[in-house]
Scaffold this motif. Sequence first.
Motif, mmCIF file in Angstrom:
data_model
loop_
_atom_site.group_PDB
_atom_site.id
_atom_site.type_symbol
_atom_site.label_atom_id
_atom_site.label_comp_id
_atom_site.label_asym_id
_atom_site.label_seq_id
_atom_site.Cartn_x
_atom_site.Cartn_y
_atom_site.Cartn_z
ATOM 1 N N LEU A 317 -106.941 16.211 48.236
ATOM 2 C CA LEU A 317 -107.287 17.592 47.698
ATOM 3 C C LEU A 317 -108.517 17.114 46.623
ATOM 4 C CD1 LEU A 317 -103.940 19.002 46.509
ATOM 5 C CD2 LEU A 317 -104.965 19.465 48.479
ATOM 6 N N PRO A 318 -109.435 18.118 46.110
ATOM 7 C CA PRO A 318 -110.515 17.969 45.419
ATOM 8 C C PRO A 318 -110.129 17.893 43.858
ATOM 9 C CG PRO A 318 -110.601 20.231 46.110
ATOM 10 C CD PRO A 318 -109.647 19.582 47.047
ATOM 11 N N ASN A 319 -108.733 18.313 43.680
ATOM 12 C CA ASN A 319 -108.175 18.531 42.237
ATOM 13 C C ASN A 319 -106.749 17.844 42.461
ATOM 14 O OD1 ASN A 319 -108.195 21.239 44.244
ATOM 15 N ND2 ASN A 319 -106.100 20.783 43.393
ATOM 16 N N GLU A 320 -106.134 17.788 41.377
ATOM 17 C CA GLU A 320 -104.824 17.564 41.004
ATOM 18 C C GLU A 320 -103.926 18.306 41.922
ATOM 19 O OE1 GLU A 320 -102.643 15.036 41.658
ATOM 20 O OE2 GLU A 320 -102.412 14.138 39.689
ATOM 21 N N ASP A 321 -102.579 17.929 42.531
ATOM 22 C CA ASP A 321 -101.887 18.936 43.307
ATOM 23 C C ASP A 321 -100.979 19.565 41.922
ATOM 24 O OD1 ASP A 321 -100.431 19.388 46.306
ATOM 25 O OD2 ASP A 321 -99.127 19.557 44.422
ATOM 26 N N THR A 322 -100.678 20.776 42.047
ATOM 27 C CA THR A 322 -99.781 21.395 41.051
ATOM 28 C C THR A 322 -98.430 21.191 41.154
ATOM 29 O OG1 THR A 322 -99.928 23.350 42.490
ATOM 30 C CG2 THR A 322 -101.460 23.181 40.629
ATOM 31 N N HIS A 323 -97.936 20.482 42.150
ATOM 32 C CA HIS A 323 -96.444 20.059 42.520
ATOM 33 C C HIS A 323 -95.604 21.202 42.195
ATOM 34 C CE1 HIS A 323 -98.216 16.089 42.434
ATOM 35 N NE2 HIS A 323 -98.606 15.941 41.308
ATOM 36 N N SER A 324 -96.164 22.534 43.118
ATOM 37 C CA SER A 324 -95.171 23.606 43.021
ATOM 38 C C SER A 324 -94.290 23.623 43.913
ATOM 39 C CB SER A 324 -96.087 24.817 42.943
ATOM 40 O OG SER A 324 -97.096 24.766 43.668
ATOM 41 N N ASP A 325 -94.379 23.096 45.041
ATOM 42 C CA ASP A 325 -93.179 22.816 46.238
ATOM 43 C C ASP A 325 -93.463 21.608 46.803
ATOM 44 O OD1 ASP A 325 -95.801 23.026 47.477
ATOM 45 O OD2 ASP A 325 -95.652 25.123 48.249
ATOM 46 N N TRP A 326 -92.911 21.550 48.079
ATOM 47 C CA TRP A 326 -93.212 20.210 48.918
ATOM 48 C C TRP A 326 -94.438 19.717 48.907
ATOM 49 C CZ3 TRP A 326 -96.124 20.107 53.256
ATOM 50 C CH2 TRP A 326 -96.258 21.422 53.760
ATOM 51 N N ASP A 327 -94.518 18.393 48.514
ATOM 52 C CA ASP A 327 -96.065 17.978 48.712
ATOM 53 C C ASP A 327 -96.207 16.575 48.902
ATOM 54 O OD1 ASP A 327 -97.369 16.882 46.257
ATOM 55 O OD2 ASP A 327 -96.027 18.208 45.245
ATOM 56 N N TYR A 328 -97.049 16.425 49.933
ATOM 57 C CA TYR A 328 -97.407 15.177 50.299
ATOM 58 C C TYR A 328 -98.890 14.834 49.698
ATOM 59 C CZ TYR A 328 -93.760 15.607 53.467
ATOM 60 O OH TYR A 328 -92.527 15.823 54.117
ATOM 61 N N GLU A 329 -99.539 15.628 48.965
ATOM 62 C CA GLU A 329 -100.998 15.655 48.689
ATOM 63 C C GLU A 329 -101.498 14.709 47.394
ATOM 64 O OE1 GLU A 329 -99.407 18.284 49.700
ATOM 65 O OE2 GLU A 329 -100.655 19.299 51.218
ATOM 66 N N VAL A 330 -102.653 14.295 47.654
ATOM 67 C CA VAL A 330 -103.020 13.425 46.667
ATOM 68 C C VAL A 330 -104.350 14.005 46.190
ATOM 69 C CG1 VAL A 330 -103.835 10.966 46.094
ATOM 70 C CG2 VAL A 330 -101.642 11.216 47.540
ATOM 71 N N GLY A 331 -104.635 14.190 44.643
ATOM 72 C CA GLY A 331 -105.974 14.669 44.660
ATOM 73 C C GLY A 331 -106.883 13.538 44.006
ATOM 74 N N ILE A 332 -108.244 13.655 44.445
ATOM 75 C CA ILE A 332 -109.221 12.676 44.139
ATOM 76 C C ILE A 332 -108.872 12.384 42.593
ATOM 77 C CG2 ILE A 332 -111.539 12.479 43.768
ATOM 78 C CD1 ILE A 332 -110.962 12.768 46.745
ATOM 79 N N ASP A 333 -108.862 11.270 42.316
ATOM 80 C CA ASP A 333 -108.776 10.654 41.000
ATOM 81 C C ASP A 333 -107.560 11.038 40.209
ATOM 82 O OD1 ASP A 333 -111.118 9.406 40.867
ATOM 83 O OD2 ASP A 333 -112.437 11.133 40.205
ATOM 84 N N GLY A 334 -106.559 11.705 41.050
ATOM 85 C CA GLY A 334 -105.292 11.874 40.502
ATOM 86 C C GLY A 334 -104.155 10.873 40.678
ATOM 87 N N THR A 335 -102.858 11.257 40.413
ATOM 88 C CA THR A 335 -101.855 10.481 40.501
ATOM 89 C C THR A 335 -101.970 9.635 41.898
ATOM 90 O OG1 THR A 335 -100.588 11.823 39.296
ATOM 91 C CG2 THR A 335 -99.400 10.347 40.288
ATOM 92 N N ALA A 336 -101.790 8.500 42.113
ATOM 93 C CA ALA A 336 -101.734 7.818 43.287
ATOM 94 C C ALA A 336 -102.995 7.824 44.237
ATOM 95 C CB ALA A 336 -100.820 8.151 44.483
ATOM 96 N N TRP A 337 -103.969 8.230 43.479
ATOM 97 C CA TRP A 337 -105.249 8.193 44.372
ATOM 98 C C TRP A 337 -105.801 6.713 44.394
ATOM 99 C CZ3 TRP A 337 -108.581 9.902 47.848
ATOM 100 C CH2 TRP A 337 -109.728 9.699 47.734
ATOM 101 N N GLY A 338 -105.463 5.863 43.619
ATOM 102 C CA GLY A 338 -105.992 4.496 43.515
ATOM 103 C C GLY A 338 -105.396 3.843 44.878
ATOM 104 N N ALA A 339 -104.060 4.276 45.028
ATOM 105 C CA ALA A 339 -103.164 3.422 46.172
ATOM 106 C C ALA A 339 -103.699 4.076 47.548
ATOM 107 C CB ALA A 339 -101.955 3.914 46.003
ATOM 108 N N LEU A 340 -103.969 5.346 47.593
ATOM 109 C CA LEU A 340 -104.398 6.043 48.974
ATOM 110 C C LEU A 340 -105.873 5.319 48.996
ATOM 111 C CD1 LEU A 340 -104.125 7.552 51.182
ATOM 112 C CD2 LEU A 340 -104.665 9.695 49.819
ATOM 113 N N GLU A 341 -106.565 5.296 47.965
ATOM 114 C CA GLU A 341 -108.055 4.894 48.154
ATOM 115 C C GLU A 341 -108.133 3.404 48.622
ATOM 116 O OE1 GLU A 341 -110.006 4.567 44.382
ATOM 117 O OE2 GLU A 341 -112.101 5.253 45.270
ATOM 118 N N SER A 342 -107.167 2.718 48.372
ATOM 119 C CA SER A 342 -107.142 1.265 49.100
ATOM 120 C C SER A 342 -106.371 1.101 50.153
ATOM 121 C CB SER A 342 -106.543 0.306 47.924
ATOM 122 O OG SER A 342 -105.395 -0.245 48.051
#
Length: 361
Positions: A317-342
């Motif tokens: 996502l271009p933004n951090e996920d709002t974590h309002s329901d089921w979610d696998y998403e990672v936002g650019i520069d958000g939580t876990a982005w470094g791990a996904l980038e690598s």
Amino acid sequence: MRPSLSLAAALLAAPLVNAAQSFAGSNLYYAAGLTDDQSTTLFQGLQGAGVKVLRVWLDGQSGKTKGTEIDSFPSLESDNPGNWDDTVLTRYDDLMVKANGYGIKLQISIHSYNALTADPPDIYGQWYGKGDFYTSEDAMGYFKNRIAHVLEHVNPNTNKTWAESSEYIFAFEAENEAMHDQENPDALTNWQCIMAGAIKDSLNGNTDILVTTGGGAWLDNSLLDAYFTCDSLDILAIHAYGTGDFATDKIQPYVTKAQSNNKKLIMQEWGACYWDSENNSCGKSSPLDEGTRESNIKTWADQISAAGVPWFYWQILPNEDTHSDWDYEVGIDGTAWGALESAVNGTAGYEAAFDFSSYLL
Ligand SMILES: *[C@@H]1O[C@H](CO)[C@@H](O)[C@H](O)[C@H]1NC(C)=O
Ligand SMILES: *[C@@H]1O[C@H](CO)[C@@H](O)[C@H](O)[C@H]1NC(C)=O
Ligand SMILES: *[C@@H]1O[C@H](CO)[C@@H](O)[C@H](O)[C@H]1NC(C)=O
């Protein structure tokens, strides 16, 4: 795709040499709703990580989605099949040209199963539900018209039809997760091959854009037997979220089967859940600790890559996920982005079982 004679000869001469690198893509089904700033953020992040393909859908979308304040757009068809509103196509006319500047191609999913069952359902869901949609001659006729309409759409930025736009489009698929529950596998495999054939017809001999399925609900039901012998399908797409489906040795037999049938495989959707959930099923609960989620991303990405299968993350996502329901998403520069980038960057270190290099920028 059948390997050319010269490629086959080269492979015979040097059977151990296969320089095809793996690669990564990502999904953002509502990308037609991004503002210019949002898509700039997204593409800068994707390019920085090394993502090569962005998979998008054509179904209408409105309001705030996954924390992204989107510019709403209507369904391609409403009131009657064939009653077109091309807003979504014109949004992608611009987005595909912009993506190209970041070394990224789009993969276009022409319809989603989700639209059949949405509240309210789209016109196909209203008229045919999620059963007759795959069997009614009328429904199939209308859907072929939809495929033709999309592929003959002219991008005013280039004056080329989408069918001619291989520098912008990696692949077309008829439908995301067609017949998700698979009440009728024979009808489904028949439908997939008919619609893949309709895409090939509209491509009119252009083999520089691939034709793919839109995956199933998990590994085994993404790769039904009949897909392997459907001539019009180039790629068989896997969607998988259960952790067992990420195991290298679970995927490997399908790789061998695909290779012997001249098909390519892509793990077109997978993700590591934000929540602490059984089997990565991702029901909302307490968040997984960040280190565990990051190590899940790395472990599962590596396992998929080790099977020789390129993968697209669900979703970046271009933004951090709002974590309002089921979610696998990672936002650019958000939580876990470094791990996904690598993990994305790491795909280049794996050899793919299928050579996609000529289809990528
Ligand atoms: C597309 O065609 C129109 C009409 O012929 C022309 O005005 C325009 O310059 C063309 N654009 C491109 C990018 O070739
Ligand atoms: C985990 O999910 C996979 C795929 O969805 C499924 O095949 C498997 O049975 C599940 N395992 C458990 C322990 O629930
Ligand atoms: C990507 O991987 C290469 C090695 O393959 C490494 O040199 C580079 O630093 C990595 N970049 C990032 C952003 O991790």
